[in-house]
Scaffold this motif. Structure first.
Motif, PDB file in Angstrom:
ATOM      1  N   PRO A  12      38.596  51.128  46.011  1.00  0.00           N
ATOM      2  CA  PRO A  12      38.261  50.854  47.006  1.00  0.00           C
ATOM      3  C   PRO A  12      39.154  49.483  47.218  1.00  0.00           C
ATOM      4  CG  PRO A  12      36.294  51.263  45.642  1.00  0.00           C
ATOM      5  CD  PRO A  12      37.470  52.440  45.296  1.00  0.00           C
ATOM      6  N   SER A  13      40.037  49.255  47.729  1.00  0.00           N
ATOM      7  CA  SER A  13      40.860  48.346  48.147  1.00  0.00           C
ATOM      8  C   SER A  13      40.808  46.836  47.040  1.00  0.00           C
ATOM      9  CB  SER A  13      40.716  47.357  49.763  1.00  0.00           C
ATOM     10  OG  SER A  13      41.820  47.049  49.845  1.00  0.00           O
ATOM     11  N   GLU A  14      39.127  46.636  47.518  1.00  0.00           N
ATOM     12  CA  GLU A  14      38.556  45.376  46.733  1.00  0.00           C
ATOM     13  C   GLU A  14      38.557  45.273  45.143  1.00  0.00           C
ATOM     14  OE1 GLU A  14      35.484  47.683  47.840  1.00  0.00           O
ATOM     15  OE2 GLU A  14      36.462  47.214  48.830  1.00  0.00           O
ATOM     16  N   GLN A  15      38.620  46.852  44.415  1.00  0.00           N
ATOM     17  CA  GLN A  15      38.297  47.118  43.464  1.00  0.00           C
ATOM     18  C   GLN A  15      40.171  47.183  42.283  1.00  0.00           C
ATOM     19  OE1 GLN A  15      35.315  49.464  41.845  1.00  0.00           O
ATOM     20  NE2 GLN A  15      33.848  48.768  43.743  1.00  0.00           N
ATOM     21  N   GLN A  16      41.237  47.195  43.404  1.00  0.00           N
ATOM     22  CA  GLN A  16      42.499  47.175  43.548  1.00  0.00           C
ATOM     23  C   GLN A  16      43.248  46.025  42.209  1.00  0.00           C
ATOM     24  OE1 GLN A  16      45.264  48.283  45.637  1.00  0.00           O
ATOM     25  NE2 GLN A  16      43.523  50.895  46.553  1.00  0.00           N
ATOM     26  N   PRO A  17      43.240  46.286  41.105  1.00  0.00           N
ATOM     27  CA  PRO A  17      43.901  44.973  40.252  1.00  0.00           C
ATOM     28  C   PRO A  17      44.585  44.186  41.033  1.00  0.00           C
ATOM     29  CG  PRO A  17      43.879  47.081  38.921  1.00  0.00           C
ATOM     30  CD  PRO A  17      43.583  47.391  40.545  1.00  0.00           C
ATOM     31  N   ILE A  18      45.947  44.389  41.657  1.00  0.00           N
ATOM     32  CA  ILE A  18      46.840  43.778  42.258  1.00  0.00           C
ATOM     33  C   ILE A  18      45.445  42.977  43.666  1.00  0.00           C
ATOM     34  CG2 ILE A  18      47.243  45.331  44.101  1.00  0.00           C
ATOM     35  CD1 ILE A  18      49.132  42.587  43.007  1.00  0.00           C
ATOM     36  N   ASN A  19      44.947  43.521  44.401  1.00  0.00           N
ATOM     37  CA  ASN A  19      44.350  42.686  45.482  1.00  0.00           C
ATOM     38  C   ASN A  19      43.092  42.042  44.628  1.00  0.00           C
ATOM     39  OD1 ASN A  19      45.018  44.028  47.100  1.00  0.00           O
ATOM     40  ND2 ASN A  19      43.861  45.396  47.420  1.00  0.00           N
ATOM     41  N   GLU A  20      42.847  42.183  43.937  1.00  0.00           N
ATOM     42  CA  GLU A  20      41.793  41.451  42.321  1.00  0.00           C
ATOM     43  C   GLU A  20      42.655  40.082  42.046  1.00  0.00           C
ATOM     44  OE1 GLU A  20      38.438  44.356  40.456  1.00  0.00           O
ATOM     45  OE2 GLU A  20      40.412  43.957  39.587  1.00  0.00           O
ATOM     46  N   TYR A  21      44.241  40.400  41.962  1.00  0.00           N
ATOM     47  CA  TYR A  21      44.061  38.980  41.156  1.00  0.00           C
ATOM     48  C   TYR A  21      44.656  38.130  42.218  1.00  0.00           C
ATOM     49  CZ  TYR A  21      48.948  36.861  40.426  1.00  0.00           C
ATOM     50  OH  TYR A  21      50.003  36.129  41.016  1.00  0.00           O
ATOM     51  N   GLU A  22      45.028  39.086  44.061  1.00  0.00           N
ATOM     52  CA  GLU A  22      45.194  38.224  44.983  1.00  0.00           C
ATOM     53  C   GLU A  22      44.016  37.251  45.105  1.00  0.00           C
ATOM     54  OE1 GLU A  22      48.229  37.516  46.613  1.00  0.00           O
ATOM     55  OE2 GLU A  22      49.198  38.453  44.830  1.00  0.00           O
ATOM     56  N   GLY A 100      43.694  41.956  31.871  1.00  0.00           N
ATOM     57  CA  GLY A 100      43.680  42.945  31.110  1.00  0.00           C
ATOM     58  C   GLY A 100      43.080  44.895  32.287  1.00  0.00           C
ATOM     59  N   ARG A 101      43.325  43.998  33.575  1.00  0.00           N
ATOM     60  CA  ARG A 101      42.968  45.238  34.763  1.00  0.00           C
ATOM     61  C   ARG A 101      44.450  45.330  34.960  1.00  0.00           C
ATOM     62  NH1 ARG A 101      38.921  47.582  37.022  1.00  0.00           N
ATOM     63  NH2 ARG A 101      39.611  47.227  39.471  1.00  0.00           N
ATOM     64  N   LEU A 102      45.168  44.398  35.753  1.00  0.00           N
ATOM     65  CA  LEU A 102      46.888  44.751  35.152  1.00  0.00           C
ATOM     66  C   LEU A 102      47.256  45.166  34.030  1.00  0.00           C
ATOM     67  CD1 LEU A 102      46.964  40.966  37.116  1.00  0.00           C
ATOM     68  CD2 LEU A 102      47.968  43.301  38.249  1.00  0.00           C
ATOM     69  N   LYS A 103      47.366  45.150  32.609  1.00  0.00           N
ATOM     70  CA  LYS A 103      47.902  45.985  32.010  1.00  0.00           C
ATOM     71  C   LYS A 103      47.368  47.316  31.955  1.00  0.00           C
ATOM     72  CE  LYS A 103      48.203  45.339  26.898  1.00  0.00           C
ATOM     73  NZ  LYS A 103      47.733  43.903  25.944  1.00  0.00           N
ATOM     74  N   LYS A 104      45.645  47.853  32.137  1.00  0.00           N
ATOM     75  CA  LYS A 104      45.821  48.796  31.662  1.00  0.00           C
ATOM     76  C   LYS A 104      46.752  50.033  32.780  1.00  0.00           C
ATOM     77  CE  LYS A 104      41.374  47.843  29.387  1.00  0.00           C
ATOM     78  NZ  LYS A 104      39.779  48.610  30.655  1.00  0.00           N
ATOM     79  N   LYS A 105      46.787  51.469  32.496  1.00  0.00           N
ATOM     80  CA  LYS A 105      47.326  52.499  32.792  1.00  0.00           C
ATOM     81  C   LYS A 105      46.203  52.849  33.971  1.00  0.00           C
ATOM     82  CE  LYS A 105      51.400  53.048  30.006  1.00  0.00           C
ATOM     83  NZ  LYS A 105      51.973  54.425  29.305  1.00  0.00           N
ATOM     84  N   THR A 106      45.242  52.997  33.784  1.00  0.00           N
ATOM     85  CA  THR A 106      43.980  53.033  34.263  1.00  0.00           C
ATOM     86  C   THR A 106      43.531  52.428  35.094  1.00  0.00           C
ATOM     87  OG1 THR A 106      42.430  53.326  32.566  1.00  0.00           O
ATOM     88  CG2 THR A 106      43.826  55.893  32.978  1.00  0.00           C
ATOM     89  N   ILE A 107      42.724  52.892  35.936  1.00  0.00           N
ATOM     90  CA  ILE A 107      42.337  51.521  36.898  1.00  0.00           C
ATOM     91  C   ILE A 107      40.019  52.365  36.919  1.00  0.00           C
ATOM     92  CG2 ILE A 107      41.049  50.723  39.186  1.00  0.00           C
ATOM     93  CD1 ILE A 107      44.242  50.987  39.845  1.00  0.00           C
TER      94      ILE A 107
END
Length: 169
Positions: A12-22, A100-107
């Protein structure tokens, strides 16, 4: 003509690391850590001043300023420092989570609730993008917060030693 394959992201969009970062970057509380050096220092001083105003009545009750001014000031500084450290720890915790969310290869994400989480492997382009953001955007923020907490801890340690020395004398 180069053909691009669009990989559908099930997260889901709100759980994607890039969107969490923004979202974190634009939130009123967590953006304190992203401001320019001058504004960051100003905000730290404002928070410390508020903490000092809150802790000084307690310090005055224990150490009246007219009888022991040094112990009053040191006690007020320690109280203000506790408030500031708690706020800085909360900021650091939030930015570490995003790092940590951005660094991982998995979400890891939740589809509809806590009981049905899934893990999705990021495509290599997304891993590269996320790690660049982590390296050039998030790491400097985390380092700034850690340095600030370290310096504040040192100042509080010195104040504690002064307080211990003069309160037992």
């Amino acid at each position: 003509m180069r053909r691009q394959f669009i990989k559908v992201c099930p997260v889901p969009s709100e759980q994607q690391p890039i969107n969490e970062y923004e979202e974190l970057k634009t939130s009123w509380f967590f953006c304190l850590a992203t401001s320019e050096k001058y504004l960051f220092l100003r905000n730290i001083i404002i928070i410390w001043s508020i903490g000092w105003l809150l802790s000084s009545p307690l310090a005055a009750a224990s150490f009246p300023p007219d009888q022991s001014l040094l112990l009053f000031v040191v006690s007020s500084d320690l109280g203000a420092g506790v408030l500031l450290i708690l706020i800085l720890l909360q900021l650091t915790s939030g930015w570490y989570h995003i790092k940590g969310r951005l660094k991982k290869k998995t979400i890891f994400y939740e589809e509809s609730g806590w009981y049905d989480g899934q893990t999705w492997i990021k495509p290599s382009e997304m891993v590269i993008r996320d790690r660049l953001i982590m390296s050039y955007q998030v790491n400097p923020i985390v380092n700034r917060l850690i340095n600030t907490i370290s310096l504040l801890s040192l100042v509080m340690f010195v104040h504690t030693m002064i307080w211990l020395y003069f309160s037992t004398a």
